[in-house]
Enzyme design. Structure first.
Site, PDB file in Angstrom:
ATOM      1  N   HIS A  27     -66.678   8.916   3.243  1.00 21.57           N
ATOM      2  CA  HIS A  27     -67.053   7.526   3.502  1.00 21.57           C
ATOM      3  C   HIS A  27     -66.246   6.961   4.669  1.00 21.57           C
ATOM      4  O   HIS A  27     -65.371   7.641   5.206  1.00 21.57           O
ATOM      5  CB  HIS A  27     -66.797   6.672   2.248  1.00 21.57           C
ATOM      6  CG  HIS A  27     -65.332   6.455   1.972  1.00 21.57           C
ATOM      7  ND1 HIS A  27     -64.522   7.413   1.428  1.00 21.57           N
ATOM      8  CD2 HIS A  27     -64.509   5.379   2.203  1.00 21.57           C
ATOM      9  CE1 HIS A  27     -63.287   6.957   1.321  1.00 21.57           C
ATOM     10  NE2 HIS A  27     -63.244   5.723   1.784  1.00 21.57           N
ATOM     11  N   GLU A  73     -46.470 -10.483   4.355  1.00 16.41           N
ATOM     12  CA  GLU A  73     -45.994  -9.268   3.697  1.00 16.41           C
ATOM     13  C   GLU A  73     -46.709  -9.081   2.370  1.00 16.41           C
ATOM     14  O   GLU A  73     -46.848 -10.021   1.596  1.00 16.41           O
ATOM     15  CB  GLU A  73     -44.480  -9.380   3.474  1.00 16.41           C
ATOM     16  CG  GLU A  73     -43.886  -8.253   2.647  1.00 16.41           C
ATOM     17  CD  GLU A  73     -42.361  -8.389   2.501  1.00 16.41           C
ATOM     18  OE1 GLU A  73     -41.743  -9.140   3.282  1.00 16.41           O
ATOM     19  OE2 GLU A  73     -41.806  -7.751   1.601  1.00 16.41           O
ATOM     20  N   GLU A 101     -62.995  -1.898  -2.284  1.00 16.50           N
ATOM     21  CA  GLU A 101     -63.259  -0.465  -2.320  1.00 16.50           C
ATOM     22  C   GLU A 101     -64.706  -0.199  -2.768  1.00 16.50           C
ATOM     23  O   GLU A 101     -65.245   0.872  -2.524  1.00 16.50           O
ATOM     24  CB  GLU A 101     -62.231   0.203  -3.245  1.00 16.50           C
ATOM     25  CG  GLU A 101     -62.258   1.704  -3.307  1.00 16.50           C
ATOM     26  CD  GLU A 101     -61.915   2.443  -2.018  1.00 16.50           C
ATOM     27  OE1 GLU A 101     -61.461   1.813  -1.050  1.00 16.50           O
ATOM     28  OE2 GLU A 101     -62.122   3.657  -1.994  1.00 16.50           O
ATOM     29  N   HIS A 125     -37.287 -15.245   2.333  1.00 15.15           N
ATOM     30  CA  HIS A 125     -37.260 -14.733   0.963  1.00 15.15           C
ATOM     31  C   HIS A 125     -36.137 -13.718   0.791  1.00 15.15           C
ATOM     32  O   HIS A 125     -35.551 -13.253   1.767  1.00 15.15           O
ATOM     33  CB  HIS A 125     -38.608 -14.093   0.604  1.00 15.15           C
ATOM     34  CG  HIS A 125     -39.084 -13.035   1.572  1.00 15.15           C
ATOM     35  ND1 HIS A 125     -39.601 -13.347   2.803  1.00 15.15           N
ATOM     36  CD2 HIS A 125     -39.101 -11.686   1.499  1.00 15.15           C
ATOM     37  CE1 HIS A 125     -39.927 -12.234   3.439  1.00 15.15           C
ATOM     38  NE2 HIS A 125     -39.629 -11.198   2.679  1.00 15.15           N
ATOM     39  N   HIS A 152     -63.831   9.781   6.403  1.00 16.70           N
ATOM     40  CA  HIS A 152     -62.751  10.510   5.733  1.00 16.70           C
ATOM     41  C   HIS A 152     -63.100  10.857   4.288  1.00 16.70           C
ATOM     42  O   HIS A 152     -64.124  10.402   3.750  1.00 16.70           O
ATOM     43  CB  HIS A 152     -61.458   9.693   5.800  1.00 16.70           C
ATOM     44  CG  HIS A 152     -61.584   8.293   5.282  1.00 16.70           C
ATOM     45  ND1 HIS A 152     -61.965   7.238   6.079  1.00 16.70           N
ATOM     46  CD2 HIS A 152     -61.369   7.769   4.039  1.00 16.70           C
ATOM     47  CE1 HIS A 152     -61.968   6.129   5.358  1.00 16.70           C
ATOM     48  NE2 HIS A 152     -61.618   6.420   4.120  1.00 16.70           N
ATOM     49  N   HIS A 186     -40.202 -12.505   8.138  1.00 15.23           N
ATOM     50  CA  HIS A 186     -40.930 -11.674   9.103  1.00 15.23           C
ATOM     51  C   HIS A 186     -41.639 -12.608  10.074  1.00 15.23           C
ATOM     52  O   HIS A 186     -42.468 -13.412   9.641  1.00 15.23           O
ATOM     53  CB  HIS A 186     -41.914 -10.762   8.373  1.00 15.23           C
ATOM     54  CG  HIS A 186     -41.238  -9.965   7.288  1.00 15.23           C
ATOM     55  ND1 HIS A 186     -40.581  -8.794   7.546  1.00 15.23           N
ATOM     56  CD2 HIS A 186     -41.054 -10.234   5.968  1.00 15.23           C
ATOM     57  CE1 HIS A 186     -40.038  -8.346   6.414  1.00 15.23           C
ATOM     58  NE2 HIS A 186     -40.310  -9.197   5.450  1.00 15.23           N
ATOM     59  N   GLU A 236     -57.090   2.052   6.715  1.00 22.24           N
ATOM     60  CA  GLU A 236     -56.628   2.434   5.367  1.00 22.24           C
ATOM     61  C   GLU A 236     -55.275   3.124   5.476  1.00 22.24           C
ATOM     62  O   GLU A 236     -55.145   4.149   6.121  1.00 22.24           O
ATOM     63  CB  GLU A 236     -57.645   3.370   4.718  1.00 22.24           C
ATOM     64  CG  GLU A 236     -57.172   3.998   3.414  1.00 22.24           C
ATOM     65  CD  GLU A 236     -58.250   4.890   2.772  1.00 22.24           C
ATOM     66  OE1 GLU A 236     -59.455   4.573   2.901  1.00 22.24           O
ATOM     67  OE2 GLU A 236     -57.891   5.914   2.167  1.00 22.24           O
ATOM     68  N   HIS A 274     -34.142 -13.048   4.423  1.00 25.02           N
ATOM     69  CA  HIS A 274     -34.765 -12.694   5.707  1.00 25.02           C
ATOM     70  C   HIS A 274     -36.170 -13.261   5.759  1.00 25.02           C
ATOM     71  O   HIS A 274     -36.667 -13.821   4.774  1.00 25.02           O
ATOM     72  CB  HIS A 274     -34.821 -11.166   5.855  1.00 25.02           C
ATOM     73  CG  HIS A 274     -35.825 -10.521   4.932  1.00 25.02           C
ATOM     74  ND1 HIS A 274     -35.562 -10.300   3.599  1.00 25.02           N
ATOM     75  CD2 HIS A 274     -37.094 -10.072   5.135  1.00 25.02           C
ATOM     76  CE1 HIS A 274     -36.624  -9.741   3.024  1.00 25.02           C
ATOM     77  NE2 HIS A 274     -37.573  -9.594   3.941  1.00 25.02           N
ATOM     78  N   ARG A 316     -62.900  11.583  -3.868  1.00 29.10           N
ATOM     79  CA  ARG A 316     -63.369  10.257  -3.452  1.00 29.10           C
ATOM     80  C   ARG A 316     -64.328  10.592  -2.329  1.00 29.10           C
ATOM     81  O   ARG A 316     -63.943  11.150  -1.298  1.00 29.10           O
ATOM     82  CB  ARG A 316     -62.190   9.387  -2.961  1.00 29.10           C
ATOM     83  CG  ARG A 316     -62.592   8.108  -2.231  1.00 29.10           C
ATOM     84  CD  ARG A 316     -63.345   7.138  -3.142  1.00 29.10           C
ATOM     85  NE  ARG A 316     -63.602   5.842  -2.472  1.00 29.10           N
ATOM     86  CZ  ARG A 316     -64.702   5.566  -1.766  1.00 29.10           C
ATOM     87  NH1 ARG A 316     -65.654   6.469  -1.614  1.00 29.10           N
ATOM     88  NH2 ARG A 316     -64.837   4.370  -1.209  1.00 29.10           N
ATOM     89  N   HIS A 350     -65.089   2.687   6.479  1.00 28.82           N
ATOM     90  CA  HIS A 350     -65.128   1.236   6.267  1.00 28.82           C
ATOM     91  C   HIS A 350     -64.563   0.506   7.478  1.00 28.82           C
ATOM     92  O   HIS A 350     -64.032   1.135   8.393  1.00 28.82           O
ATOM     93  CB  HIS A 350     -64.371   0.844   4.988  1.00 28.82           C
ATOM     94  CG  HIS A 350     -63.197   1.728   4.691  1.00 28.82           C
ATOM     95  ND1 HIS A 350     -62.049   1.705   5.435  1.00 28.82           N
ATOM     96  CD2 HIS A 350     -63.033   2.700   3.746  1.00 28.82           C
ATOM     97  CE1 HIS A 350     -61.206   2.611   4.945  1.00 28.82           C
ATOM     98  NE2 HIS A 350     -61.771   3.226   3.934  1.00 28.82           N
TER      99      HIS A 350
HETATM  100 MN    MN Z   1     -61.361   4.900   2.484  1.00 27.55          MN
HETATM  101 MN    MN Z   2     -39.647  -9.134   3.458  1.00 30.33          MN
END
Ligand code: MN
Ligand code: MN
Length: 420
Positions: free
Chosen positions: A132, A321, A200, A360, A177, A316, A138, A314, A129, A134
């Site tokens: 590059h 998520e 991407e 959830h 990277h 967050h 990542e 639970h 890859r 961004h």
């Molecule tokens: Mn990348």
């Molecule tokens: Mn969760």
């Protein structure tokens, strides 16, 4: 799943159908009888299970239905509508190049996920890859095989590392990277970016930048003859084949050894670390800035739920998520006010989304381990356990709210088990 049990599950699914067909009638009846609409719907659904109401003589996409029985006919406790909470990598097109492929689940197909987008990529042995960078961080999890990664810090120190299935890496936003597939059969991995509209296809590529810079400027900058830049690629490389690299030690030595080595670690062995929590129902491994300091903006949990087990009820507190399902079968219900609850089925290669603070659970509905990644755009992984909350309030308060007395309440687990 055997043909017999597949048929049975389709029949079971069909026998729970009809609750949508009943809902308008239910509303009228409910108003008349003074019942809530959802109570009436539940009663209608339960009644319909035993008569012809649930039959579906028209068309059905049976393979899809067999994989998603709860998505099609939710439990009677579901109600209303929620933002989309499901998508699958098997529905997005692959960009295939010589050396591998990539495809992505972004806001374009899962518009509710504003904070995270995901990319799934394959590189054959030796393939790159392209170098590059961004604007998003990542975070990556290796699903298969082996890869070599490089990332340079702004101070010029360099990290080179090899990763295998179950390892992860982080590349901070803007840090240049590269990724290369290693032997024997290259690699496949999941990338998670902390921008919902990340693509991407929109990264800053070395080859593209060079192609858009006047050769005399490149010559002045590098001190090389302008003719050198007539041999550089005119089109982006993106994914392209290459030879297998030398050993990690030789590559590190060749670029200058310890003097140019990064002080920061950008890879982490997630699958092989000691579970953060484990029990009869499964186990969880949490990775965030506390045990992996380079990952400042993306936290994650690798969750294994045994057959019959469940990721407990639970939520967050501040972060949404984004989930990737690695193996097995499960279902999740997400609740969101006012009066909305949606249940969906999840299979390997599917993506799940849960809005911040929305409660959830995830239940293993198959007969093998359910394995998934929970990721969030956050410095620390944080969740609130319903069980723990029920056990922390005075028993009179719990009795007043849910009619659960103290003797009964003492049977609820007092600690956050994560998987039960
Ligand atoms: Mn990348
Ligand atoms: Mn969760």
């Amino acid at each position: 799943m055997s043909n017999h049990s597949k048929e049975r599950s389709i029949i079971e699914h069909a026998s729970r159908r009809s609750f949508l067909g009943f809902s308008s009638a239910a509303l009228a009846t409910a108003a008349f009888a003074g019942l809530t609409a959802s109570a009436q719907e539940k009663a209608s659904t339960q009644k319909a299970e035993h008569d012809h109401s649930s039959s579906d003589p028209g068309q059905e996409n049976k393979p899809l239905l067999a994989e998603n029985p709860n998505s099609n006919t939710p439990p009677p406790t579901d109600h209303g509508e929620l933002v989309p909470i499901w998508y699958s990598f098997d529905l997005v097109k692959k960009r295939v190049e010589e050396g591998g492929w990539t495809h992505e689940v972004t806001q374009a197909v899962l518009p509710s996920s504003k904070d995270i987008a995901g990319v799934n990529m394959r590189l054959t042995a030796g393939s790159y890859r392209e170098m590059h960078w961004h604007t998003a961080d990542e975070w990556a999890y290796v699903l298969y095989g082996n890869a070599r990664i490089t990332v340079m810090n702004p101070d010029g120190t360099m990290f080179i590392g090899d990763v295998s299935e179950g390892d992860l890496w982080i590349f901070p936003a803007g840090y240049p990277h590269s990724i290369q597939g290693l032997g024997p059969d290259g690699t496949e991995f999941l990338l998670v970016f902390n921008q919902g509209n990340f693509s991407e296809d929109g990264t800053m590529l070395l080859s593209e930048w060079v192609a858009h810079t006047p050769p005399e400027v490149l010559a002045k900058n590098t001190g090389l003859d302008p003719s050198v830049f007539s041999k550089t690629p005119g089109a982006p490389l993106y994914i392209f084949p290459g030879s297998l690299p030398k050993s990690l030690e030789r590559d590190k030595a060749e670029i200058g050894g310890e003097i140019v080595a990064s002080k920061y670690q950008y890879t982490f062995h997630l699958k092989s670390m000691e579970p953060t929590k484990s029990g009869k129902g499964g186990e969880v491994r949490i990775v965030d800035s506390r045990n992996f300091p380079s990952s400042k903006h993306i936290a994650a949990a690798l969750v294994t739920i045994k057959p019959g087990g469940m990721r407990e009820l639970h939520w967050h507190p501040t972060a949404s998520e984004w989930q990737f399902y690695i193996a097995g079968k499960g279902r999740m219900t997400v609740f969101f006010p006012v009066d909305n609850a949606r249940t969906m089925d999840f299979n390997a290669n599917d993506v799940g989304y849960v809005p911040a603070s929305a409660p959830h659970y995830i239940e293993n509905t198959g007969d093998t381990d359910l394995v998934l990644l929970e990721t969030m755009p956050s410095e620390k992984f944080s969740d609130v356990s319903l069980n723990q909350w029920l056990r922390r309030v005075p028993s009179e308060m719990l009795k007043a709210h849910l009619n659960i007395d103290k003797v009964m309440a003492m049977k609820i687990p007092a600690e956050k088990l994560v998987v039960i």
